[in-house]
Design a protein around this motif. Structure first.
Motif, PDB file in Angstrom:
ATOM      1  N   ASP A   1       8.671  37.809 -20.226  1.00  0.00           N
ATOM      2  CA  ASP A   1       8.186  36.727 -19.379  1.00  0.00           C
ATOM      3  C   ASP A   1       8.345  35.447 -20.185  1.00  0.00           C
ATOM      4  N   LEU A   2       9.214  34.557 -19.742  1.00  0.00           N
ATOM      5  CA  LEU A   2       9.597  33.400 -20.542  1.00  0.00           C
ATOM      6  C   LEU A   2       8.812  32.134 -20.205  1.00  0.00           C
ATOM      7  N   HIS A   3       7.779  32.259 -19.366  1.00  0.00           N
ATOM      8  CA  HIS A   3       7.007  31.086 -18.979  1.00  0.00           C
ATOM      9  C   HIS A   3       6.230  30.537 -20.172  1.00  0.00           C
ATOM     10  N   SER A   4       6.089  29.223 -20.211  1.00  0.00           N
ATOM     11  CA  SER A   4       5.451  28.573 -21.355  1.00  0.00           C
ATOM     12  C   SER A   4       3.993  28.967 -21.534  1.00  0.00           C
ATOM     13  N   SER A   5       3.333  29.371 -20.450  1.00  0.00           N
ATOM     14  CA  SER A   5       1.924  29.748 -20.559  1.00  0.00           C
ATOM     15  C   SER A   5       1.743  31.200 -20.976  1.00  0.00           C
ATOM     16  N   ARG A   6       2.840  31.974 -21.008  1.00  0.00           N
ATOM     17  CA  ARG A   6       2.715  33.396 -21.298  1.00  0.00           C
ATOM     18  C   ARG A   6       3.522  33.848 -22.512  1.00  0.00           C
ATOM     19  N   SER A   7       4.312  32.976 -23.083  1.00  0.00           N
ATOM     20  CA  SER A   7       5.029  33.291 -24.320  1.00  0.00           C
ATOM     21  C   SER A   7       5.380  31.985 -25.019  1.00  0.00           C
ATOM     22  N   GLU A   8       5.514  32.056 -26.336  1.00  0.00           N
ATOM     23  CA  GLU A   8       5.808  30.869 -27.120  1.00  0.00           C
ATOM     24  C   GLU A   8       7.020  31.111 -28.008  1.00  0.00           C
ATOM     25  N   VAL A   9       7.712  30.028 -28.355  1.00  0.00           N
ATOM     26  CA  VAL A   9       8.805  30.130 -29.311  1.00  0.00           C
ATOM     27  C   VAL A   9       8.195  30.314 -30.700  1.00  0.00           C
ATOM     28  N   ASP A  10       8.682  31.301 -31.414  1.00  0.00           N
ATOM     29  CA  ASP A  10       8.207  31.596 -32.761  1.00  0.00           C
ATOM     30  C   ASP A  10       9.083  30.836 -33.753  1.00  0.00           C
ATOM     31  N   MET A  11       8.598  29.695 -34.219  1.00  0.00           N
ATOM     32  CA  MET A  11       9.398  28.871 -35.127  1.00  0.00           C
ATOM     33  C   MET A  11       9.655  29.585 -36.452  1.00  0.00           C
ATOM     34  N   GLY A  12       8.687  30.380 -36.872  1.00  0.00           N
ATOM     35  CA  GLY A  12       8.884  31.150 -38.093  1.00  0.00           C
ATOM     36  C   GLY A  12      10.026  32.143 -37.960  1.00  0.00           C
ATOM     37  N   ALA A  13      10.119  32.754 -36.780  1.00  0.00           N
ATOM     38  CA  ALA A  13      11.215  33.698 -36.554  1.00  0.00           C
ATOM     39  C   ALA A  13      12.553  32.981 -36.575  1.00  0.00           C
ATOM     40  N   LEU A  14      12.622  31.786 -35.974  1.00  0.00           N
ATOM     41  CA  LEU A  14      13.878  31.028 -36.006  1.00  0.00           C
ATOM     42  C   LEU A  14      14.303  30.767 -37.448  1.00  0.00           C
ATOM     43  N   GLY A  15      13.355  30.365 -38.279  1.00  0.00           N
ATOM     44  CA  GLY A  15      13.672  30.128 -39.677  1.00  0.00           C
ATOM     45  C   GLY A  15      14.088  31.391 -40.386  1.00  0.00           C
ATOM     46  N   GLN A  16      13.408  32.495 -40.096  1.00  0.00           N
ATOM     47  CA  GLN A  16      13.742  33.767 -40.732  1.00  0.00           C
ATOM     48  C   GLN A  16      15.152  34.227 -40.354  1.00  0.00           C
ATOM     49  N   TRP A  17      15.493  34.075 -39.056  1.00  0.00           N
ATOM     50  CA  TRP A  17      16.835  34.483 -38.637  1.00  0.00           C
ATOM     51  C   TRP A  17      17.898  33.649 -39.342  1.00  0.00           C
ATOM     52  N   ALA A  18      17.614  32.359 -39.488  1.00  0.00           N
ATOM     53  CA  ALA A  18      18.564  31.493 -40.191  1.00  0.00           C
ATOM     54  C   ALA A  18      18.698  31.909 -41.645  1.00  0.00           C
ATOM     55  N   ALA A  19      17.575  32.230 -42.288  1.00  0.00           N
ATOM     56  CA  ALA A  19      17.613  32.654 -43.688  1.00  0.00           C
ATOM     57  C   ALA A  19      18.405  33.939 -43.848  1.00  0.00           C
TER      58      ALA A  19
END
Length: 365
Positions: free
Chosen positions: A277-295
């Protein structure tokens, strides 16, 4: 979807349920047939709901003519942002010699023109459960009045053709108006069941027409880009919105050869992290995960830190693009892996198309 009707001043009260077009059509048909047999319209008129219980409806219109009767009910969708809220659903009933109940599409109700829907091509877009509800109501009135129940029931919706332009009906091949829907008779506020139902019917139509490739888009910008890039017809496009799970779960049992999921970077980052469920009230972007994937992909530590510290997903993407880091590609690859995981081995090839706010493609795998 439109904003919540009670977002100002009444947000603490419980959300109010409403009635489906099928329930309204049933009430109108029952009242009309009762008037045809007795000369009087029951008002309010009570109907039996598919899962038990009853509901009563006030009549907004009633007209008794020679050999036929018509009644109308204003649909109340409760607190659900339903396009048909406030529309008048009407039924006209006339006798016929034999054959039980026959259905006709009146003004504002569509006609099915494509295979894959639960109603045959050429039939009025009155779904199976509303048909059964109406037939049951007609049988009840017939039994109470010693009649045979052989009738033609015409169902219409005032201004239905205009309202249908705001639904999936034109894309599904339902032309001329709305569908008469509902499996329970009750509209649950913000259940989004109508949206998910439309996704499923879109897949059904694509399968029936042998479409080998469908695209599910999170919004209008990504849909336009995907249709242009992929060269797909309108009936291959699925308005997925935030309901990635609604698409993937249905495709498990109703596969098409190829699926492309198209969307903005933020929403597809959520899918990449496993959200359905991609709605903003039911899920959030995990900024830490974005950084981890880049690393993990070998991006330098400074860029990884800037991505992780970015205030929004789009800001992280901007940093990555400026510094030449393939963040959008990493998200696309992980989103495809997540989609395949949820498909659980269904024979569906998956592609991912990531777009920015201008509709430009930033990743395509």
């Amino acid at each position: 979807m439109s904003p919540h009707r009670d977002s100002i001043g009444e947000s603490d009260r419980p959300l109010r349920s409403g009635w489906t077009t099928g329930a309204c059509a049933t009430a109108a048909a029952k009242a009309a047939y009762a008037a045809l047999l007795t000369g009087a319209f029951p008002d309010p008129v009570a109907i039996t709901l598919p899962r038990g219980g009853t509901a009563s409806f006030a009549l907004a219109e009633e007209r008794l003519g020679e050999g036929e009767a018509m009644a109308g009910v204003v649909k109340d969708a409760g607190d659900d942002p339903d396009v048909t809220h406030g529309a008048t659903v009407w039924a006209r009933v006339r006798r016929r010699a034999a054959g039980g109940v026959a259905f006709v599409a009146g003004e504002g109700v569509g006609t099915v023109t494509r295979q894959g829907l639960p109603i045959d091509v050429g039939e009025p877009a009155i779904n199976p459960v509303p048909r059964r509800m109406i037939a049951t109501a007609i049988a009840e009135v017939a039994a109470q009045n010693g009649a045979d129940g052989n009738v033609v029931v015409t169902i219409g919706v005032v201004d239905g053709e205009r309202l249908a332009a705001r639904t999936w009906n034109p894309r599904l091949g339902i032309l001329g108006g709305l569908s008469i829907l509902g499996t329970t008779g009750i509209v649950t506020p913000y259940s989004c069941s109508a949206w998910i139902h439309s996704i499923h019917r879109g897949i059904d139509v694509a399968r029936a027409e042998g479409v080998p490739h469908v695209a599910a888009a999170t919004g209008s910008t990504s849909e336009r880009t995907a249709q242009t890039v992929l060269g797909l017809p309108d009936h291959a496009m699925l308005d997925m919105g935030d309901f990635a799970g609604g698409v993937l779960k249905y495709l498990r049992d109703h596969p098409v050869p190829r699926l492309t999921i198209a969307g903005g970077f933020a929403k597809l980052s959520k899918l990449a992290a496993g959200a359905l469920d991609l709605h903003s009230s039911r899920s959030e972007v995990d900024m830490g995960a974005l950084g981890q994937w880049a690393a993990e992909a070998g991006v330098d530590a400074g860029t990884v830190a800037a991505i992780t510290a970015a205030p929004t997903a789009m800001a992280a993407l901007a940093v990555a693009r400026e510094r030449g880091a393939p963040l959008a590609d990493l998200v696309a690859v992980r989103a495809r892996a997540a989609a395949l995981k949820h498909l659980r081995g269904a024979p569906v090839a998956v592609g991912i198309l990531v777009v920015d706010r201008k509709g430009e493609v930033v990743a395509h795998v």
